[in-house]
Write a protein that holds these residues in place. Structure first.
Motif, PDB file in Angstrom:
ATOM      1  N   PHE A 194       0.809  -1.219   0.000  1.00 18.40           N
ATOM      2  CA  PHE A 194       0.000   0.000   0.000  1.00 18.40           C
ATOM      3  C   PHE A 194       0.848   1.276   0.000  1.00 18.40           C
ATOM      4  O   PHE A 194       0.345   2.351   0.327  1.00 18.40           O
ATOM      5  N   ASN A 195       2.110   1.165  -0.415  1.00 20.23           N
ATOM      6  CA  ASN A 195       2.994   2.340  -0.436  1.00 20.23           C
ATOM      7  C   ASN A 195       2.457   3.455  -1.314  1.00 20.23           C
ATOM      8  O   ASN A 195       2.710   4.637  -1.060  1.00 20.23           O
ATOM      9  N   ARG A 196       1.731   3.121  -2.368  1.00 20.75           N
ATOM     10  CA  ARG A 196       1.255   4.128  -3.321  1.00 20.75           C
ATOM     11  C   ARG A 196      -0.093   4.732  -2.932  1.00 20.75           C
ATOM     12  O   ARG A 196      -0.605   5.627  -3.611  1.00 20.75           O
ATOM     13  N   TRP A 197      -0.699   4.274  -1.862  1.00 17.21           N
ATOM     14  CA  TRP A 197      -2.075   4.644  -1.510  1.00 17.21           C
ATOM     15  C   TRP A 197      -2.199   6.145  -1.266  1.00 17.21           C
ATOM     16  O   TRP A 197      -1.430   6.740  -0.527  1.00 17.21           O
ATOM     17  N   LYS A 198      -3.223   6.778  -1.870  1.00 14.61           N
ATOM     18  CA  LYS A 198      -3.487   8.209  -1.686  1.00 14.61           C
ATOM     19  C   LYS A 198      -4.850   8.484  -1.049  1.00 14.61           C
ATOM     20  O   LYS A 198      -5.027   9.495  -0.375  1.00 14.61           O
ATOM     21  N   ALA A 199      -5.811   7.630  -1.268  1.00 15.45           N
ATOM     22  CA  ALA A 199      -7.203   7.881  -0.903  1.00 15.45           C
ATOM     23  C   ALA A 199      -7.452   7.676   0.592  1.00 15.45           C
ATOM     24  O   ALA A 199      -6.547   7.321   1.356  1.00 15.45           O
ATOM     25  N   ASN A 200      -8.703   7.914   1.018  1.00 13.24           N
ATOM     26  CA  ASN A 200      -9.101   7.484   2.354  1.00 13.24           C
ATOM     27  C   ASN A 200      -9.523   6.016   2.275  1.00 13.24           C
ATOM     28  O   ASN A 200      -9.378   5.367   1.220  1.00 13.24           O
ATOM     29  N   LEU A 201     -10.049   5.463   3.350  1.00 10.94           N
ATOM     30  CA  LEU A 201     -10.357   4.029   3.337  1.00 10.94           C
ATOM     31  C   LEU A 201     -11.615   3.690   2.547  1.00 10.94           C
ATOM     32  O   LEU A 201     -11.900   2.515   2.315  1.00 10.94           O
ATOM     33  N   SER A 202     -12.346   4.700   2.104  1.00 10.98           N
ATOM     34  CA  SER A 202     -13.478   4.466   1.197  1.00 10.98           C
ATOM     35  C   SER A 202     -13.056   4.540  -0.261  1.00 10.98           C
ATOM     36  O   SER A 202     -13.894   4.428  -1.157  1.00 10.98           O
ATOM     37  N   GLY A 203     -11.778   4.758  -0.491  1.00 14.79           N
ATOM     38  CA  GLY A 203     -11.288   4.851  -1.862  1.00 14.79           C
ATOM     39  C   GLY A 203     -11.575   6.175  -2.523  1.00 14.79           C
ATOM     40  O   GLY A 203     -11.593   6.271  -3.754  1.00 14.79           O
ATOM     41  N   ILE A 204     -11.789   7.232  -1.725  1.00 15.48           N
ATOM     42  CA  ILE A 204     -12.055   8.576  -2.253  1.00 15.48           C
ATOM     43  C   ILE A 204     -10.801   9.425  -2.133  1.00 15.48           C
ATOM     44  O   ILE A 204     -10.181   9.495  -1.067  1.00 15.48           O
ATOM     45  N   ASP A 205     -10.426  10.057  -3.214  1.00 19.71           N
ATOM     46  CA  ASP A 205      -9.300  10.993  -3.215  1.00 19.71           C
ATOM     47  C   ASP A 205      -9.793  12.314  -2.617  1.00 19.71           C
ATOM     48  O   ASP A 205     -10.586  13.027  -3.227  1.00 19.71           O
ATOM     49  N   LEU A 206      -9.322  12.638  -1.419  1.00 18.17           N
ATOM     50  CA  LEU A 206      -9.880  13.771  -0.684  1.00 18.17           C
ATOM     51  C   LEU A 206      -9.612  15.100  -1.366  1.00 18.17           C
ATOM     52  O   LEU A 206     -10.389  16.053  -1.179  1.00 18.17           O
ATOM     53  N   SER A 235     -10.904   3.782  -5.563  1.00 19.04           N
ATOM     54  CA  SER A 235      -9.563   3.355  -5.968  1.00 19.04           C
ATOM     55  C   SER A 235      -8.538   3.906  -4.991  1.00 19.04           C
ATOM     56  O   SER A 235      -8.845   4.771  -4.171  1.00 19.04           O
ATOM     57  N   TYR A 236      -7.321   3.438  -5.118  1.00 23.29           N
ATOM     58  CA  TYR A 236      -6.236   3.955  -4.274  1.00 23.29           C
ATOM     59  C   TYR A 236      -5.895   5.401  -4.602  1.00 23.29           C
ATOM     60  O   TYR A 236      -5.261   6.098  -3.807  1.00 23.29           O
ATOM     61  N   GLN A 237      -6.339   5.893  -5.765  1.00 24.46           N
ATOM     62  CA  GLN A 237      -6.122   7.288  -6.115  1.00 24.46           C
ATOM     63  C   GLN A 237      -7.127   7.731  -7.182  1.00 24.46           C
ATOM     64  O   GLN A 237      -7.704   6.924  -7.888  1.00 24.46           O
ATOM     65  N   PHE A 238      -7.364   9.040  -7.225  1.00 27.67           N
ATOM     66  CA  PHE A 238      -8.061   9.705  -8.331  1.00 27.67           C
ATOM     67  C   PHE A 238      -9.571   9.485  -8.414  1.00 27.67           C
ATOM     68  O   PHE A 238     -10.197   9.912  -9.382  1.00 27.67           O
ATOM     69  N   TYR A 239     -10.183   8.845  -7.443  1.00 28.41           N
ATOM     70  CA  TYR A 239     -11.650   8.729  -7.471  1.00 28.41           C
ATOM     71  C   TYR A 239     -12.238   9.923  -6.735  1.00 28.41           C
ATOM     72  O   TYR A 239     -11.954  10.152  -5.555  1.00 28.41           O
ATOM     73  N   LYS A 240     -13.111  10.680  -7.411  1.00 29.70           N
ATOM     74  CA  LYS A 240     -13.608  11.932  -6.848  1.00 29.70           C
ATOM     75  C   LYS A 240     -14.860  11.758  -5.993  1.00 29.70           C
ATOM     76  O   LYS A 240     -15.353  12.723  -5.414  1.00 29.70           O
TER      77      LYS A 240
END
Length: 336
Positions: free
Chosen positions: A163-175, A194-199
């Motif tokens: 999970f080193n690349r993880w950006k989102a919160n635990l719901s998979g939302i990019d804050l 997703s781990y990133q870029f989901y709005k």
């Protein structure tokens, strides 16, 4: 004692001559939510007349999004970090600012020529870790999350247990793609968690973002800064030639950006059209017609957090930014 044991790091990383004497904030270590929470309490205990804190919200997984106030003035600025999980070195930076400025204030000292007495008239509000759940996942992996979430998290991470690349919160939302400014027209976003870029499905869907928006209205900062970690640059402006943004405002805004650039040695960039919208500073500029900056503190790096050994240079670049902006906010208040 902190409950979590820090990851082992090379011995030479424990020597950071440019940071100053190690006191409370340990910038040479993986900076966790637990460390931040403990440091916050210790700093407030050490400086009870200068530092207070409050929870902006409690996440669904029991972690607080902390707001920390430094100063005694009615004029405010707001600085936040770690919207993105892998960008937790911004939390280290902001906590180091709090500790350094408080020590300077107690000793009636300056920080690189910027006097701490401005804290008599200006309060700096820090939200050092907007995304504590995501940070914990990125640093500790699945052990930091409830078992019931593991299949969902692995799916959002494209099957990987790293999970080193993880950006989102635990719901998979990019804050930082959750704010109302241009949200409906964001480009380059994912269509599902997703781990990133989901709005998300709507602006302000995430509790963390909604809490920060409400808090911003509460404290009404004169200037805002959102710290991110990859790119060594300062982003300024958002649709800045709109009706509410006068030429005089833009000149003042850009002059502040130039000074921050001079202090930090980061170049100024205006976000390209595909980069505009959804972010905290986009929303702040649009909503309040006041200056805001997104500062990318380190080298351009993908799919990982910044190396800890970059922190001494990051600190040298940024250590005076908060006091400079506090003084500038006071100047703007006195000369509207």
């Amino acid at each position: 004692m902190r409950k979590l044991t820090y990851l082992l790091i090379p011995l030479w990383l424990t020597f950071f001559p440019t940071i100053g004497k190690a006191e409370i904030v340990e910038a040479e270590k993986i900076y966790t939510y637990e460390a931040l929470s403990q440091d916050m309490v210790e700093l407030a205990t050490k400086h009870p007349d200068l530092i207070t804190y409050k929870s902006l919200t409690t996440t669904s997984f029991g972690r607080e999004v902390w707001g920390i106030k430094l100063g005694q003035g009615e004029t405010t600025i707001l600085m936040n970090g770690a919207h993105h999980a892998r960008e937790w070195l911004t939390s280290t930076l902001l906590m180091k600012m709090i500790e350094t400025y408080a020590a300077a204030y107690d000793n009636q000292q300056t920080v690189e020529g910027f006097h701490s007495k401005v804290l008599d008239k200006v309060s700096i509000w820090f939200v050092p870790m907007v995304n504590p759940d995501g940070v914990s996942l990125q640093q500790w992996g699945l052990q930091a999350t409830p078992d019931i979430l593991h299949p969902f998290l692995i799916e959002m991470n494209q099957g990987s247990l790293n999970f080193n690349r993880w950006k989102a919160n635990l719901s998979g939302i990019d804050l930082n793609r959750q704010y109302p400014a241009n949200w409906s027209y964001l480009k380059g976003v994912h269509s599902k968690p997703s781990y990133q870029f989901y709005k998300g499905t709507r602006p302000l869907e995430a509790d963390e973002v909604r809490a920060l928006v409400d808090f911003t209205y509460e404290v009404m900062p004169e200037i805002a800064v959102s710290y991110h970690s990859s790119g060594n640059m300062i982003f300024w402006g958002y649709h800045q030639w709109g009706i509410t943004h006068t030429t005089e405002f833009m000149k003042d805004y850009y002059s502040i950006a130039e000074k921050v650039s001079e202090l930090t040695r980061y170049p100024i960039e205006e976000p390209k059209s595909h980069q505009q919208g959804g972010g905290y500073t986009d929303w702040f500029i649009e909503e309040f017609a006041k200056p805001a900056f997104t500062v990318e503190i380190g080298q351009l790096i993908e799919d990982s957090s910044l190396p800890i050994d970059e922190f001494p240079d990051i600190w040298e670049r940024n250590k005076m930014v908060g006091l400079f902006l506090a003084a500038k906010a006071l100047e703007r208040q006195m000369n509207p």
